[in-house]
Every structure is written in C-alpha cells, then in structure tokens.
Design an enzyme around this catalytic site. Structure first.
Site, PDB file in Angstrom:
ATOM      1  N   CYS A   1       0.806  -1.225   0.000  1.00  0.00           N
ATOM      2  CA  CYS A   1       0.000   0.000   0.000  1.00  0.00           C
ATOM      3  C   CYS A   1       0.836   1.270   0.000  1.00  0.00           C
ATOM      4  CB  CYS A   1      -0.915   0.034   1.211  1.00  0.00           C
ATOM      5  SG  CYS A   1      -1.873  -1.468   1.390  1.00  0.00           S
TER       6      CYS A   1
ATOM      7  N   HIS B   1      -8.881   3.921  -2.258  1.00  0.00           N
ATOM      8  CA  HIS B   1      -7.509   3.510  -2.026  1.00  0.00           C
ATOM      9  C   HIS B   1      -7.008   2.646  -3.172  1.00  0.00           C
ATOM     10  CE1 HIS B   1      -3.908   2.133  -0.221  1.00  0.00           C
ATOM     11  NE2 HIS B   1      -4.379   1.130   0.498  1.00  0.00           N
TER      12      HIS B   1
ATOM     13  N   CYS C   1      -0.653   2.276   6.625  1.00  0.00           N
ATOM     14  CA  CYS C   1      -0.305   0.931   7.071  1.00  0.00           C
ATOM     15  C   CYS C   1      -0.069   0.090   5.823  1.00  0.00           C
ATOM     16  CB  CYS C   1      -1.428   0.339   7.903  1.00  0.00           C
ATOM     17  SG  CYS C   1      -3.024   0.351   7.068  1.00  0.00           S
TER      18      CYS C   1
ATOM     19  N   GLY D   1      -0.038  -3.906   4.173  1.00  0.00           N
ATOM     20  CA  GLY D   1      -0.370  -5.315   4.332  1.00  0.00           C
ATOM     21  C   GLY D   1       0.883  -6.142   4.513  1.00  0.00           C
TER      22      GLY D   1
END
Lengths: 316, 462
Positions: free
Chosen positions: B138, B393, B425, B427
């Site tokens: 991300c 996102h 954050c 993954g």
C-alpha cells in the site's frame, strides 16, 4: 562607635592577640608615595579610641603585626625595605629594638606565625618572601619564585610550616617552609592578586582578592576552579580576611572605599554587609580574635574605625 | 633616586586602578553542538541547495473499481496523463528527467513495468528516459517518491518523477497459485496471508475500537471529501482524464472526461452505515462502509534539487524531509502509522507535535482511529479533505496522490502550516511515513542581485 584620626594615611590595622582593647595601626605619609611613616598602638576606652603610643619611621609603613609570644612586641613593614620591631614596654627612645634590612624594595606584608609563635614572614615588592625569627637579625629562608610584587604572605592557622602568598604576577602560591619550592601554584586571577587569607576552620581553604574586583575562595586540593567567586566590589580588592569566629564569613576592603562582609556558602545572598564609612580607599582591616564581631578598618582618609558587626561604624 | 622610587610606587598603585577587561572565553563554559533531539529542525531558517524539493504533484480523479469512471480505462491511460501533466505544467523538458519510478502493487510485475514504459511514451517522454516500478504494497506510491529523493541525493540523476498507479478494476486483490505449507510452521508468515479485513478486526478487538467509532470516522471522511470537492479544493491537483465508458449491455463506447472523484457519498450518515453488515468476521465491526474503497487512480510527483529548481525558476511546492518504513505484527498491520509517524518525525529532527497536517491512509476506520488516538493527533489536522474511506484507495497510487493532496492543502493553509506527514499501514505488517515541509518556509539566504552597471562604484573599481 569611636573614630581615631591618624596624622598620616592608614595602611593596616591589627587587633592585639593578648589585649582585647588594643590595636596597632600602620600609617604612611602622602598615601605611602613619599614621606615618613608612623606606627600607632591604640587603646579602646569608654571615651573612645586613644593613642597608647606611637613610633615614627623614615619611610611609610605598609603593614604591621603583633607577636604571638610577647604582648608588647609589634612588627612593621616599611617602604624602605626594612622590617621594624617595636617593644611597647620600652621607652620610645629605645625603639625600634630591631630593624631587619634585607629586602631590596618595599615590604608590603608582615605576618606572625600563630602556631609556632616564634617566626614571622615578610612579603616584599622585590618578589621575595622572607622568614624571620625574633632572635636573629638575618632571615632564616628566602622564598624567591614570584615574578612580580608579593602583596601578602599569610601563615596557615593550623599548620606551623605552611603559608600562602599573593602576588602581582597573578598567582597565589602555597608554600611549606620545609620544602625548597612552592607546593601549589594557583593561577587564581587574571590580574594582580593583592591579598589572601586562610580559612580559620578549614585548613585547605584560601581566599584571594584581586585587582579584577573579584574575591575567589579556593580549596587548595582542587585548585583548578574556585569554590566560589564573590562579586560586588567596584574597584580592586585591597584586603581579604576569613573570620576567626565563623567558618564561612569573609571580610574584604577595597579601593571602592567600602568594606564588605560575605558568607561564601550562601549562593545568592553572599554579601551580608557593606560598610561605606571611609571617604578614601579602604586599605586596612581586621577582625578581633578575642571579641567576636569586633571589626576595625583604616583607610587613606586618615581614620581608624572600630565597631561591632551589624552596627554602623559611624554611630556613637 | 628618590623620585625613581616615588615613580615606581605610583606605578604600582596606579596599576591597581586600571580598568579590567575579562578574557572573552571563560574556560568554564564550552560551546558544543546541542545534542537535543527535540525540534531542532523547527528553528532551521536557512535553505540548502541540495534539499530535494517537489515542484509539481498531480493526480487523476479516484474512481470506484469496476463501477466507477475508470472501469473501462487501461492502466497506462491513467498514468500517462499525470506524467504529462508534471512536465507540461512546469515546462521541464522531458528528456531532462533521469528516471520515472512508479509504485504499483497488484498487477504482474513485468507486465506492469512494460505498461509503465508505454505510459511514458504516451506522455511524450523520449526513449532515453528510463522507467521502473516499485512494490511495497500500500505504500508503493510513497516509496516511489522516496526512492527518487534518495537517488537524487545520491547523485544518480538530477530530476526524477515518483508516481503511483493502480487499477483494481483490471487487477483485483488475489493470490495466484498455491500456498506453501511451510506457512503453518510460523505464525507471522501465516499472518501475511490474512485478509486485510481480518487484520482490521484484530485491531478493533485488540485496541478496543467500537463499531460506532468506526462508523463515525467513515461519516466524517465522506463529509470532508464531499465538502472539499464542493469547494473546488481538488481542482488544483486533479488532472482530468479523457477516457471512455462502455455500456456493459450494449457495448457502446462513450467518450468522457473524468475530472472528479466519484467514490464519496455526500449524504452518508451514521444510520446508513449502521445498517451495513460486517463483511470479514461474524459479529465483527468492519463493514464495507468503514473500510477503504477499492479504486482506480494514478498520481505523479516531479522532484529535483532546490538549486536546480531555483535555477529553472520553478516554484517550490514542498521539500521532502524524511521517509521511514517500519515493520509491525502482520496480524495487526493497521497499527503501522502509529510507529512510522513518530519515527519519520524524529528522522526529520522534529516531534509529532510539530506536524501541522496529516494524511493518514484510511485503510480501515479501526486502524485509522486507533492510530490517530494513539498519537493524540488533533482531529482538525488529520485528513482534512477526507480519506480513503470516501475517496478510495488505489493501492499503488495512494502514496503519490497523498503527496499532491497534502502539499496543495498546505499551500492553501498558509505559512502557518509548515510540516506535513503522509502515512499508511501496509499489508503483511508494515507502516511507512514521510515528512514534507512547505516550499516557502525558509527564506533563501541571498537577496543579492546582479549589478547592472558600476555607476555606484568608484572609478578605480572599473
């Protein structure tokens, strides 16, 4: 509080170690530049300060001290390089009973050994300090290390053989008479050091007063940095003295015409008293050993004041 | 003889009265560099030519995957417009660009890298400009920008473009092939396989973020995004994309120009969100409403050294101050920003309290809420124009689009808004954060101008 007017400019005052009402005052004519000198012995009476006796000298007198072994002996330091010994028991015609002439220049400081009681030191502008005993006309030792005028040489109140000196070469030195050279050299100030004294309750503590208007308290064991620095005088410090009664009390007199009392252990409020009774340089002062809190001072204004700590010197 | 003695005595006494000058430097005090780890950077007022600065940052609108404005758009057709925009709007010559780094996550690596190369050609870059991709899940878009900063500082090239691209319409989240049974031997490896929604539930449970708090955060996100769009705040950063929409029934193609985000719901309310059922876990709290949207989009940032920007006369939008990537427990990957943000602030010589504006990716309301509360951030400073729950996102693009959103918002807010942070954050248990500074916070040192003529100097100077 009584005032005594001297004929000449005052240079030093010392309480007698034997008689609590007696003090010696060394004076010099024309501020000590040229002319005669006079050694006074004064008596404190209920009617004021009266002269007990006086001795005239050819040159000005810069310091005086009492003998610790004989209550009638007074020693003076003279501008012509001589050390004069006076006996109060003898008539004036018989005085001086001795004149020790070895210094090449003005003798500025004289101090009697309070422990051994038989010897005394003279510090001179010829850069030397000489050790004398009362029975010999020649000096016992010459301490020659300073590179400029020695202004003060003071015995340690605990150790019979140790003394300190203050000099115009900006160092204070601690000496042991048993050693050939000085033991400790303290570069105490960046300017001439005019006075030093030992703490009467801590034999390792020394106070120095200097032309840079600072009073510095030193522990000779850690002489890199002063224990404390006392600021407050606005001209050169002429004399510093530790109190014989209180461990942290220091008296100082200065060319700013004041005499100050300090508690060096108080961080913020070190300055306890300021006496501004003199109208010229305050040059000599002493604290009585026999009477706690009794102070005396003299200056170029030809006056001698004696008063109790905490009182106004000018009060009657 | 007598007068000599008099003179000497006078001299000695006069020397006692000479004014006293104290030596300048006392040996008791030593000046040393202050080792305080606090906001030393805050006091910095000088500028340095080798700061890496952002001269342009643009993004496409962010649209819902499969259903939104870009559902029929090829990925390279998202990237090409933003690459072209950073060149056109600054007047930098495309052949001066030393590298284009694109953050992109879900597509097969080599294919996406080729697609990006093609996009550069479409954008008018000559063959001499290389392209590469980067993948840190991300954070890829932010990582791409950070990589360009690092390369410029290392002297690999002078001008670079950090970009991000994701089309989750074309590449949905998926796992290709089998899973190595070895994952069962180590919990953390196994946790890397957790669906992102499960990690959100883990965060909500472990740190006590309630369903209601999450829904409230989602409502706020939609409200702020709607307000920002309505106020036209995104106009400065959005590059309209000319594309097509294909009617799924008839197959007719309609040319369109997409110029606004289509993910946010202006009328989202708590009651609407409360109706949604948890998607990932029975009796859970994470719903489609309080999760980030699956989206398509791209962003690009043009970077160079300050000295070069000043030479070219380009206005400086922002200064890239620091970047940090940290690792956290994969089972609660959402806590990444709570660790990355303080680390990035410290790396910039600041404290979290010095940061004036935050863009924290709202992967899930649970983790976003937790991180904001853990760092005790002022809600007035976080995601002020909405976040991923409302806007979307697109995984690889998010970092780059946040640079555009953050810097343009800081510019609107004025000199008071000096430092900004972008964080997300990641993954598989990571977090990344970067500190950016306003471009005009510090005055250039030199106000000297070249003299035009020597009329003020004397004749001898000529």
């Amino acid at each position: 509080m009584p005032v005594f007017r001297t004929a000449f400019n005052g240079y030093a005052v010392k309480f007698s170690p034997f008689v609590e009402t007696r003090l010696a005052v060394a004076t010099a004519q024309n501020f000590g530049i040229i002319g005669n000198g006079r050694q006074h012995v004064l008596e404190l009476t209920p009617n004021g300060i009266v002269e007990y006796c006086a001795f005239d000298t050819a040159d000005g007198l810069y310091d005086c001290t009492w003998s610790e072994s004989n209550e009638n002996l007074v020693v003076s330091a003279s501008g012509d390089g001589s050390v004069k010994i006076w006996d109060l028991a003898r008539p004036p015609a018989a005085n001086p009973i001795g004149s020790l002439e070895e210094h090449a220049r003005e003798v500025y400081s004289i101090d009697w050994n309070a422990v051994r009681k038989d010897s005394f030191l003279s510090g001179s502008w010829d850069d030397t300090i000489r050790l004398w005993t009362i029975d010999r006309p020649q000096s016992m030792r010459v301490f020659r290390e300073h590179t400029y005028c020695v202004y003060a040489a003071v015995w340690n109140p605990r150790h019979a053989d140790v003394f300190a000196s203050a000099s115009g070469d900006c160092t204070a030195r601690v000496w042991d008479v048993r050693e050939p050279n000085s033991t400790i050299i303290i570069p105490a100030h960046d300017h001439e050091i005019l006075s030093c004294d030992w703490n009467k309750y801590n034999d390792c503590m020394l106070v120095t007063g200097s032309v840079d208007k600072l009073i510095k308290v030193w522990d000779v064991r850690t002489y890199r940095t002063p224990v404390t620095v006392l600021q407050g005088h606005t001209y050169a410090i002429r004399r510093v003295k530790f109190s014989p009664h209180q461990e942290s009390l220091i008296a100082s007199c200065s060319y700013d015409m004041t005499m100050c009392m300090w508690d060096y252990k108080a961080p913020e409020d070190a300055l306890l008293e300021r006496y501004d009774h003199h109208t010229e340089f305050a040059v000599g002062m002493d604290m009585s050993v026999l009477v706690e809190g009794l102070l005396a001072s003299t200056g170029w204004d030809e006056t001698v004041y004696v008063w109790q700590f905490g009182m106004d010197p000018r009060a009657l | 003889m007598e007068m000599e003695k008099v003179r000497l005595r006078q001299n000695v006494l006069l020397n006692h009265l000479k004014p006293v000058t104290f030596p300048k430097a006392s040996t008791d005090l030593v000046a040393t560099v202050c080792a305080a780890g606090d906001s030393a950077a805050y006091e910095r007022t000088g500028v340095f030519g080798d700061d890496v600065v952002i001269v342009a940052a643009y993004r496409t609108p962010i649209c819902k995957a499969k259903r939104g404005g870009f559902k029929d758009t090829f990925p390279e057709d998202l990237l090409a417009p933003v690459l072209k925009a950073v060149i056109d709007k600054t007047g930098v010559s495309p052949n001066e660009v030393g590298d284009i780094v694109v953050g992109t996550v879900l597509a097969p690596g080599s294919q996406r890298a080729s697609e990006c190369r093609m996009a550069a050609f479409y954008a008018g870059f000559p063959e001499t400009v290389p392209v590469r991709t980067v993948n840190r899940q991300c954070s890829s878009g932010l990582q791409a920008v950070a990589d360009v900063v690092a390369a410029i500082k290392a002297g690999f090239y002078d001008i670079g473009i950090g970009a991000g691209l994701e089309s989750m319409t074309v590449n949905p989240m998926a796992w290709e092939g089998s899973v190595n049974p070895r994952v069962e031997t180590q919990k953390q490896a196994q946790d890397c396989l957790l669906p992102m929604g499960i990690t959100s539930e883990n965060v909500a449970e472990r740190y006590g973020v309630s369903r209601q708090e999450q829904d409230k955060a989602a409502v706020e996100s939609h409200r702020k995004a709607a307000a920002a769009t309505a106020a036209g705040k995104f106009k400065d950063e959005i590059i309209p994309v000319e594309t097509k929409l294909v009617d799924p029934k008839t197959g007719d193609e309609k040319p369109v120009t997409i110029s606004v985000d289509d993910g946010f719901r202006p009328n989202a309310s708590l009651s609407d969100l409360a109706k949604l059922r948890p998607v990932f876990k029975k009796d859970g709290s994470t719903t489609a409403g309080n999760s980030s949207q699956v989206s398509d989009g791209a962003g690009a940032v043009l970077l160079m050294k300050r000295s070069l920007a000043m030479q070219k006369g380009l206005p400086i939008l922002g200064v890239f101050r620091s970047f940090v990537a940290v690792g956290v427990d994969p089972a609660v990957m959402g806590v990444g920003p709570a660790f990355a943000i303080p680390a990035a602030a410290k790396a910039a010589g600041l404290e979290v309290g010095d940061i004036d504006l935050f863009e924290i990716n709202e992967a899930f309301a649970s983790q976003y809420t937790y991180c904001s509360q853990k760092l005790e951030l002022d809600p007035e400073k976080v995601n002020v124009n909405g976040g991923a729950m409302a806007i979307g996102h697109p995984l690889g693009a998010t970092g780059a689009r946040c640079v555009a959103t953050l810097l343009h918002e800081m510019k609107r807010r004025g000199k008071d808004c000096r430092f900004g942070v972008i964080s997300m954050c990641i993954g598989t248990g990571m977090g990344a954060a970067a500190v950016l500074e306003r471009g005009d916070s510090a005055d250039p040192l030199c106000n000297a101008r070249p003299i035009k003529d020597n009329s003020l100097l004397s004749k001898d100077a000529k």
